[in-house]
Design an enzyme around this catalytic site. Structure first.
Site, PDB file in Angstrom:
ATOM      1  N   HIS A 146       0.185   2.145   4.672  1.00 28.08           N
ATOM      2  CA  HIS A 146      -0.630   1.350   4.549  1.00 28.08           C
ATOM      3  C   HIS A 146      -0.959   1.270   2.739  1.00 28.08           C
ATOM      4  O   HIS A 146      -1.104   0.372   2.293  1.00 28.08           O
ATOM      5  CB  HIS A 146      -1.912   1.491   5.187  1.00 28.08           C
ATOM      6  CG  HIS A 146      -3.154   0.527   4.827  1.00 28.08           C
ATOM      7  ND1 HIS A 146      -3.596  -0.268   5.524  1.00 28.08           N
ATOM      8  CD2 HIS A 146      -4.012   0.949   3.678  1.00 28.08           C
ATOM      9  CE1 HIS A 146      -4.624  -0.938   5.059  1.00 28.08           C
ATOM     10  NE2 HIS A 146      -4.881  -0.013   4.117  1.00 28.08           N
ATOM     11  N   GLU A 147      -0.923   2.616   2.382  1.00 26.97           N
ATOM     12  CA  GLU A 147      -1.455   2.558   0.936  1.00 26.97           C
ATOM     13  C   GLU A 147      -0.329   2.182   0.188  1.00 26.97           C
ATOM     14  O   GLU A 147      -0.546   1.181  -0.813  1.00 26.97           O
ATOM     15  CB  GLU A 147      -1.665   4.124   0.654  1.00 26.97           C
ATOM     16  CG  GLU A 147      -3.031   4.528   1.217  1.00 26.97           C
ATOM     17  CD  GLU A 147      -4.309   3.700   0.943  1.00 26.97           C
ATOM     18  OE1 GLU A 147      -4.212   3.532  -0.242  1.00 26.97           O
ATOM     19  OE2 GLU A 147      -5.091   3.794   1.847  1.00 26.97           O
TER      20      GLU A 147
ATOM     21  N   HIS B 108      -0.514  -1.697  -0.445  1.00 29.90           N
ATOM     22  CA  HIS B 108      -1.478  -2.211  -1.450  1.00 29.90           C
ATOM     23  C   HIS B 108      -0.751  -2.206  -2.737  1.00 29.90           C
ATOM     24  O   HIS B 108      -0.883  -3.007  -3.509  1.00 29.90           O
ATOM     25  CB  HIS B 108      -2.628  -1.161  -1.595  1.00 29.90           C
ATOM     26  CG  HIS B 108      -3.601  -1.460  -0.522  1.00 29.90           C
ATOM     27  ND1 HIS B 108      -3.945  -2.650  -0.236  1.00 29.90           N
ATOM     28  CD2 HIS B 108      -4.328  -0.476   0.088  1.00 29.90           C
ATOM     29  CE1 HIS B 108      -5.174  -2.247   0.628  1.00 29.90           C
ATOM     30  NE2 HIS B 108      -5.201  -1.162   1.193  1.00 29.90           N
TER      31      HIS B 108
ATOM     32  N   GLU C 214      -6.435  -5.756   2.985  1.00 27.70           N
ATOM     33  CA  GLU C 214      -6.434  -4.752   4.111  1.00 27.70           C
ATOM     34  C   GLU C 214      -5.631  -5.318   5.180  1.00 27.70           C
ATOM     35  O   GLU C 214      -4.353  -4.457   5.679  1.00 27.70           O
ATOM     36  CB  GLU C 214      -7.825  -4.262   4.408  1.00 27.70           C
ATOM     37  CG  GLU C 214      -8.538  -3.497   3.685  1.00 27.70           C
ATOM     38  CD  GLU C 214      -7.915  -2.454   2.853  1.00 27.70           C
ATOM     39  OE1 GLU C 214      -7.112  -1.666   3.502  1.00 27.70           O
ATOM     40  OE2 GLU C 214      -8.237  -2.200   1.816  1.00 27.70           O
TER      41      GLU C 214
END
Ligand SMILES: [Zn+2]
Length: 428
Positions: free
Chosen positions: A290-291, A294, A372
């Site tokens: 997920h990071e 970004h 997100e």
């Protein structure tokens, strides 16, 4: 200059605008906070159907109590903050402090010292006023819900270190800004903006390598199996990192986190030990993916670009306002006749801008929530959506995040989508 096309600032108009914005923002804050507390209380007695099998009622109620407690605390500290702001500005606090510091410091030590002492005195008073609130939050609220792991000794040493680092970094940059304001002519704000950008880039490099290690221990990730998984994920996603580290976040708080930080080759992955304690390898991998999402979608670059553009506008605005007698008078301060007004202008500007900036909160939150969702989708594509969902749920429960926020409150403030929306998106 282009800024001379604006009419001069009219002091009474500015006072009215500022007071109106402050009252309006307070009304919105109080309305939303009471909505949130009422909504969460109403939903306290039953776990929402979507989570019935996965979240125990006890955890749901603990989250509700934590949310309401934090909400009440937020209301009180907001009211206090507004009173302090009014005391500094329209009620003449900054004006009084300025007269004292100017008369005491300027004759003996000169104008630069006077301005730096004014900034320093203002910051110290502000820190002292915030201290009881922070103490109450850490040693009462966080303690009561089992999150606090800070000892008094660590708290004091953190505070002293923070002051020292703040002074070591803050005073030189403040001196540079004040010098540019006085010496760089009418386009000083452009130079100051360039210096500010360079300073921010330097912090981006220095924070993970120099500043953060002052407060926490960083050890290379020792778990070989997890290390291999994480490295395989990074290769799969096209990332190189300088290192994988575990941070002793548990020294201060039970809240868990992971981050990916730094510039270019200095990038590093940092896991809080509290995160590794709670999540299995698959879940850790999903959180990291997920990071990485970004970064892959350039959210970080976009945020930085937006920040740099906004700060250019802010510096231009400050360049204009600092020349306007009406700006000082309208905010409750008499400009100096025989001393520079740059430190005063800086302080007034830093107090005024957030009051007007508050109204952009929902826009910022909306963009952040969109990012997100994108990062979640990326993590789903690169790892397992199932792992990400269970990691999110565990972290949510550990942080006592409510599963039933008031929709209006969430729309306005939430930088992350409510858990129910995030998990629903993961299922599709
Ligand atoms: Zn995220």
């Amino acid at each position: 200059m282009l800024l001379t096309i604006f009419p001069p600032v009219n002091a009474p108009t500015l006072t009215t605008l500022f007071a109106a914005a402050l009252v309006a923002s307070l009304l919105i804050k109080f309305w939303l906070a009471t909505r949130q507390m009422r909504f969460v209380t109403r939903c306290r007695d039953a776990v929402p159907a979507a989570f019935a099998g996965t979240v125990p009622l006890q955890a749901h109620q603990r989250a509700a109590d934590y949310t309401v407690t934090k909400g009440r605390y937020g209301l009180l500290s907001t009211a206090f903050g507004a009173a302090v702001l009014l005391a500094w500005t329209l009620l003449g606090g900054l004006d009084a402090l300025n007269l004292i510091v100017r008369d005491a410091v300027q004759p003996a030590l000169g104008t630069m010292a006077y301005q730096l002492v004014l900034l320093l005195a203002f910051s110290l008073i502000g820190a002292l006023l915030d201290l009881p609130w922070d103490l109450y939050n850490t040693f009462r609220i966080e303690q009561r819900f089992g999150f606090n792991r800070t000892s008094w000794k660590l708290y004091v040493s953190d505070a002293l270190k923070g002051l020292l680092v703040g002074a070591l970094i803050g005073l030189p940059i403040a001196a540079l800004m004040l010098w540019l304001m006085g010496a760089a002519g009418s386009l000083w704000w452009l130079w100051a903006w360039c210096a500010w950008m360079l300073f921010n880039l330097a912090i981006l490099v220095l924070y993970p390598t120099v500043i953060a290690p002052l407060f926490n221990k960083f050890e290379p990730l020792a778990d070989e199996a997890l290390k291999l998984r994480v490295q395989a994920l990074m290769t799969r996603c096209g990332f190189a990192a300088k290192g994988l580290f575990v941070m002793d976040g548990s020294r201060r708080s039970a809240h868990g986190n992971a981050y990916f930080t730094g510039l270019g080759s200095a990038k590093r992955v940092v896991f809080f030990d509290t995160l590794l304690e709670r999540l299995n390898a698959g879940e850790v991998e999903a959180v990291l993916a997920h990071e990485l999402g970004h970064f892959k979608y350039k959210h970080v670059l976009k945020r930085m670009g937006a920040l740099f553009a906004l700060s250019l506008v802010a510096f231009a605005l400050l360049g204009w306002l600092s020349q306007q007698a009406g700006f000082f008078a309208g905010m409750g301060v008499q400009p100096n006749m025989r001393a520079p007004n740059d430190a005063l202008a800086l302080l007034l500007f830093l107090m005024t801008v957030p009051v007007f900036g508050f109204f952009f909160t929902p826009l910022n939150a909306m963009l952040s929530r969109r990012h997100e969702f994108e990062a979640d989708a990326y993590a789903c594509a690169k790892t397992s959506g199932h792992d990400l969902a269970s990691a999110l749920l565990k972290l949510h429960e550990d942080n006592a995040g409510t599963l039933t926020p008031d929709p209006w409150y969430a729309r306005f403030y939430y930088s992350h989508p409510p858990a129910s929306e995030r998990l629903a998106a993961l299922k599709t």
